[in-house]
Write a protein that holds these residues in place. Sequence first.
Motif, PDB file in Angstrom:
ATOM      1  N   ILE A   1      -6.567  -2.323  -3.955  1.00 28.06           N
ATOM      2  CA  ILE A   1      -6.772  -1.450  -2.803  1.00 28.06           C
ATOM      3  C   ILE A   1      -6.907  -0.012  -3.298  1.00 28.06           C
ATOM      4  N   ASN A   2      -8.116   0.543  -3.215  1.00 30.11           N
ATOM      5  CA  ASN A   2      -8.374   1.921  -3.671  1.00 30.11           C
ATOM      6  C   ASN A   2      -7.744   2.180  -5.033  1.00 30.11           C
ATOM      7  N   ARG A   3      -8.151   1.405  -5.996  1.00 33.14           N
ATOM      8  CA  ARG A   3      -7.578   1.443  -7.350  1.00 33.14           C
ATOM      9  C   ARG A   3      -7.551   2.860  -7.920  1.00 33.14           C
ATOM     10  N   ARG A   4      -6.420   3.227  -8.546  1.00 29.32           N
ATOM     11  CA  ARG A   4      -6.269   4.525  -9.234  1.00 29.32           C
ATOM     12  C   ARG A   4      -6.669   4.358 -10.691  1.00 29.32           C
TER      13      ARG A   4
ATOM     14  N   ASN B   1      -0.650   4.796   2.545  1.00 25.13           N
ATOM     15  CA  ASN B   1      -1.949   4.441   3.139  1.00 25.13           C
ATOM     16  C   ASN B   1      -3.132   4.738   2.221  1.00 25.13           C
ATOM     17  N   GLU B   2      -2.909   4.704   0.900  1.00 22.06           N
ATOM     18  CA  GLU B   2      -3.983   5.027  -0.043  1.00 22.06           C
ATOM     19  C   GLU B   2      -4.279   3.904  -1.022  1.00 22.06           C
ATOM     20  N   SER B   3      -3.395   3.676  -1.967  1.00 23.90           N
ATOM     21  CA  SER B   3      -3.646   2.737  -3.054  1.00 23.90           C
ATOM     22  C   SER B   3      -2.600   1.644  -3.057  1.00 23.90           C
TER      23      SER B   3
ATOM     24  N   VAL C   1       0.863  -1.178   0.000  1.00 29.49           N
ATOM     25  CA  VAL C   1       0.000   0.000   0.000  1.00 29.49           C
ATOM     26  C   VAL C   1       0.899   1.226   0.000  1.00 29.49           C
TER      27      VAL C   1
END
Length: 65
Positions: free
Chosen positions: A46-49, A27-29, A24
Motif C-alpha cells: 500500500i503506497n510503498r515507501r 492513511n498513507e503506507s 496502514v
Amino acid sequence: MNLFNLDEFINSHNIMDKVGIVMVYDNESGGNLLIYPNYLSMPLSINRRYLSGEDIPDFNWYLKK
C-alpha cells in the motif's frame, strides 16, 4: 488500533489457520500482515515507501512504524 487486541484475534482462530490483517500507517503506507502457523509475512503493498532515488523499499521506515 487501541480497540484491537492482536492476541485475542489470533487466539480466536484455529492454530493451523492462516490469518491476514491489513495495516496502514497514518492513511498513507502499509501492507498486509499474513500470519501463518510458523512464520509471518508482510508484503509492502500500500503506497510503498522507497529509499530516496531508488526502487528499493525503505524497510527501516516500516520497522520503525
